[in-house]
Scaffold this motif. Structure first.
Motif, mmCIF file in Angstrom:
data_model
loop_
_atom_site.group_PDB
_atom_site.id
_atom_site.type_symbol
_atom_site.label_atom_id
_atom_site.label_comp_id
_atom_site.label_asym_id
_atom_site.label_seq_id
_atom_site.Cartn_x
_atom_site.Cartn_y
_atom_site.Cartn_z
ATOM 1 N N HIS A 72 0.906 -1.148 0.000
ATOM 2 C CA HIS A 72 0.000 0.000 0.000
ATOM 3 C C HIS A 72 0.946 1.199 0.000
ATOM 4 O O HIS A 72 1.394 1.658 1.056
ATOM 5 N N TYR A 74 2.360 4.779 -2.524
ATOM 6 C CA TYR A 74 1.947 5.794 -3.480
ATOM 7 C C TYR A 74 3.081 6.125 -4.447
ATOM 8 O O TYR A 74 4.249 5.899 -4.167
ATOM 9 N N ASP A 75 2.691 6.707 -5.570
ATOM 10 C CA ASP A 75 3.642 7.134 -6.594
ATOM 11 C C ASP A 75 4.338 8.404 -6.116
ATOM 12 O O ASP A 75 3.765 9.489 -6.154
ATOM 13 N N LEU A 85 -2.126 5.488 -5.881
ATOM 14 C CA LEU A 85 -1.553 4.254 -5.346
ATOM 15 C C LEU A 85 -0.858 3.498 -6.460
ATOM 16 O O LEU A 85 -1.291 3.549 -7.614
ATOM 17 N N LEU A 86 0.198 2.787 -6.123
ATOM 18 C CA LEU A 86 0.851 1.908 -7.091
ATOM 19 C C LEU A 86 0.158 0.554 -7.060
ATOM 20 O O LEU A 86 -0.172 0.033 -5.994
ATOM 21 N N GLY A 87 -0.069 -0.018 -8.219
ATOM 22 C CA GLY A 87 -0.750 -1.299 -8.328
ATOM 23 C C GLY A 87 0.209 -2.471 -8.277
ATOM 24 O O GLY A 87 1.417 -2.317 -8.117
ATOM 25 N N LEU A 88 -0.362 -3.628 -8.418
ATOM 26 C CA LEU A 88 0.387 -4.876 -8.466
ATOM 27 C C LEU A 88 0.087 -5.561 -9.785
ATOM 28 O O LEU A 88 -0.976 -5.326 -10.364
#
Length: 118
Positions: A72, A74-75, A85-88
């Motif tokens: 969890h 952030y960029d 948010l950065l994803g997976l």
């Protein structure tokens, strides 16, 4: 459930979390992954005959990405009021968008395996 214990490590970053939020990364325990997952990719030499620094950095980011199970985060490259948010799944490109402090904490976990007792 069978398998190794302590397969993941939770890295919390309360100093980067706003109220009601929890910035964290869960990585595979570097002590329990095959060695090839921790070896950097071959890096070409630059025009000066030394390893290309950008390629070396990208190779290190790829190692970190292979370990990320969940996060969890952030960029950090975004200057927006609400950072995305950065994803997976994690990738070298996404890992490069993490704050240096988070990258360093993950690298520290890897270093404990590469240089025990250091």
């Amino acid at each position: 459930m069978a398998g190794y214990g302590n397969r993941t490590i939770l890295l919390d970053f309360p100093e980067f979390s706003e109220e009601g939020d929890r910035v964290h990364v869960i990585i595979r325990n570097p002590r329990l992954v095959p060695v090839q997952d921790l070896i950097p990719d071959e890096v070409p030499d630059g025009p000066d005959g030394k390893p290309d620094q950008k390629a070396q950095l990208a190779s290190g980011m790829a190692i970190i990405a292979r370990l990320v199970v969940a996060w969890h985060v952030y960029d950090a490259t975004s200057m927006a009021e609400d950072q995305p948010l950065l994803g997976l799944p994690a990738s070298a490109e996404l890992v490069a968008k993490l704050p240096m402090e988070i990258q360093n904490r993950i690298s520290d976990e890897i270093a404990k395996v590469r240089n025990p007792g250091a």
